[in-house]
Enzyme design. Structure first.
Site, mmCIF file in Angstrom:
data_model
loop_
_atom_site.group_PDB
_atom_site.id
_atom_site.type_symbol
_atom_site.label_atom_id
_atom_site.label_comp_id
_atom_site.label_asym_id
_atom_site.label_seq_id
_atom_site.Cartn_x
_atom_site.Cartn_y
_atom_site.Cartn_z
ATOM 1 C CG HIS A 297 -3.723 2.898 7.302
ATOM 2 N ND1 HIS A 297 -2.996 2.040 8.090
ATOM 3 C CD2 HIS A 297 -4.791 3.254 8.046
ATOM 4 C CE1 HIS A 297 -3.588 1.890 9.269
ATOM 5 N NE2 HIS A 297 -4.685 2.614 9.262
ATOM 6 C CG HIS A 340 -2.585 -4.754 15.493
ATOM 7 N ND1 HIS A 340 -2.629 -3.457 15.934
ATOM 8 C CD2 HIS A 340 -1.269 -5.103 15.537
ATOM 9 C CE1 HIS A 340 -1.422 -3.027 16.216
ATOM 10 N NE2 HIS A 340 -0.576 -4.007 15.999
ATOM 11 C CD GLU A 346 3.287 -4.334 17.193
ATOM 12 O OE1 GLU A 346 2.780 -3.338 17.765
ATOM 13 O OE2 GLU A 346 2.723 -4.931 16.254
ATOM 14 C CG HIS A 370 1.481 -3.272 22.879
ATOM 15 N ND1 HIS A 370 1.770 -2.084 22.249
ATOM 16 C CD2 HIS A 370 0.768 -2.943 23.982
ATOM 17 C CE1 HIS A 370 1.240 -1.083 22.916
ATOM 18 N NE2 HIS A 370 0.620 -1.575 23.979
ATOM 19 C CG HIS A 376 -1.192 -3.908 20.639
ATOM 20 N ND1 HIS A 376 -0.898 -5.222 20.388
ATOM 21 C CD2 HIS A 376 -0.515 -3.204 19.702
ATOM 22 C CE1 HIS A 376 -0.082 -5.326 19.347
ATOM 23 N NE2 HIS A 376 0.158 -4.103 18.908
#
Length: 444
Positions: A297, A340, A346, A370, A376
């Protein structure tokens, strides 16, 4: 609030579009035709321009609105008095006793019986960049239990992206009225005067305060002309005005400080306007996500609703990203967000439902952070569920979360670190992840 003056015109609806030129008038003939600044305006109005960009900005980026109002706005600001709104912070706001390096998650900020307006109920969670150089952002949670009555506000620092989670608000602005409910968002431009009323409460939600360049739709690249967010679904209010002689207060946010002035009338007295610098609302249910239809994705940037560019091409000052209901169809694919770390920090908020990467703990009204270059990803339950799932077509349903993502590190405020309902055990959601490597070829 009911309008107690017959010339105070309530909103009649919205005009579609985002970044387009509009014209609207609350009285017939109030809007000049063929010119912006006639020698004398109809109805004895004053012509005034509100500029959202530099005068010499490229024409496709130039934003301004001509307002035809009962009084020029210079009558709306007398001598200022500095005031304190202790929970509303601006960058830089780095507390030496607070550690921002980490993975953090909060429960919803609890409601209170205290009378909190839009201004007194704003609680800053993180700041990034520098408000004085107009880079970066701040994230807030608002709690509103009372309407602003004869009180008005504008920010000279920023535009505000408002994301309701509970309750309904009415944003009475100089350019018209926006009624705002959960699963909708609104953008209030820098410099626009408005009042916030509680329609149904208590109200709670999230705010992204953008110090930098304005939010716009992201480029779609090879996706083409359709899907994601469409300009026609952003609604701009029609003209509405108040002609009320009553003692009022106007609060201005400027360079991270708050100032108050007293005037003798409502400043929401724009009878007609035309231009492309205006507030908008958007129904998040009209966002059409796209994704892979075979395997893997795309990056989460595929879910960007709005972006505020920085000086680095392709690297945003802020991205507003939406994770809503969608079909999951990719084969041989780990479907939740993978583990990642990246250069963006974020901050996520949950509007309703369950987020697929965190089945437990990330609840509606809650937030997580994060920060940049901190790893995370899914907890053990999400990882094992996705690793062993039957990969037929699957509808991810009853979910709506979002992300305020910025290229700058987000610093926790003292309120976020010491007073807000921080989940002290959040980091433990990864401790149960086990080593499965045994040195044998093949997929385990």
């Amino acid at each position: 609030m009911t309008y107690d003056n017959p010339t105070a015109t309530p909103a009649a609806g919205y005009m579609p579009g985002f970044g387009n030129d509009f014209e609207t008038e609350a009285l017939p003939g109030a809007l000049p035709q063929g010119m912006n600044s006639p020698q004398k305006c109809n109805y004895g109005l004053y012509g005034e321009q509100l500029s959202g960009t530099a005068f010499t900005a490229p024409s496709h980026q130039n934003e301004r609105t001509w307002c035809y109002r009962i009084r020029p706005s210079v009558k709306h600001t007398h001598r200022f008095t500095k005031i304190d709104l202790p929970q509303w912070k601006s960058a830089p706001n780095i507390d030496p006793d607070v550690i921002s390096l980490g993975q953090y998650r909060w429960n919803p900020l609890p409601h209170t019986e205290a009378p909190l307006t839009w201004l007194t109920g704003m609680h800053t969670m993180t700041t990034a960049g520098d408000v004085n150089t107009q880079t970066g952002m701040a994230s807030h949670i608002y709690l509103v239990t009372a309407s602003m009555v004869d009180e008005y506000f504008y920010s000279a620092d920023s535009e505000l992206l408002i994301v309701p989670q509970e309750g309904k608000l009415r944003l009475a602005t100089e350019l018209g009225i926006i009624d705002l409910a959960p699963q909708e968002i609104a953008i209030i431009p820098r410099g626009l005067v408005y009042r916030v009323e509680l329609v149904e409460g208590p109200a709670r939600g999230f705010v992204c305060e953008n110090y930098g360049q304005k939010f716009d739709l992201p480029g779609r690249g090879p996706i083409g002309a359709n899907c994601m967010a469409n300009r026609r679904d952003f609604k701009t209010p029609v003209a509405a005005f108040e002609d009320r002689e009553t003692p009022s207060k106007v609060t201005v946010k400027w360079c991270g400080q708050f100032h108050e002035t007293e005037i003798g009338h409502s400043p929401l007295d724009v009878v007609a306007w035309h231009g492309n610098y205006a507030p908008v609302k958007y129904d998040l249910n009209t966002y059409c996500p796209v994704g892979a239809v075979l395997f893997d994705h795309p990056d989460p940037s595929i879910f960007t609703v709005l972006t505020a560019p920085s000086g680095v091409e392709g690297t945003a000052n802020i991205d507003f990203v939406l994770f809503r209901e969608r079909w999951m169809v990719a084969e041989n694919t780990f479907r939740p967000p993978w583990y990642h770390k990246n250069i963006m920090s974020e901050l996520m908020g949950n509007i309703y439902g369950q987020y697929d990467a965190k089945p437990q703990g990330f609840v509606p009204g809650g937030m997580s952070l994060h920060n940049m270059m901190l790893p995370h990803g899914p907890d053990k339950q999400a990882f094992e569920g996705a690793s062993n799932a039957n990969l037929g077509p699957d509808k991810l349903d009853h979910t709506m979360s979002f992300m305020f993502e910025t290229r700058f590190p987000q610093h926790l405020t003292r309120f976020a670190a010491k007073e807000a309902p921080l989940q002290d055990d959040y980091i433990d959601c990864w401790t149960s992840l086990e080593k499965t490597f045994d040195g044998t070829p093949g997929v385990k």
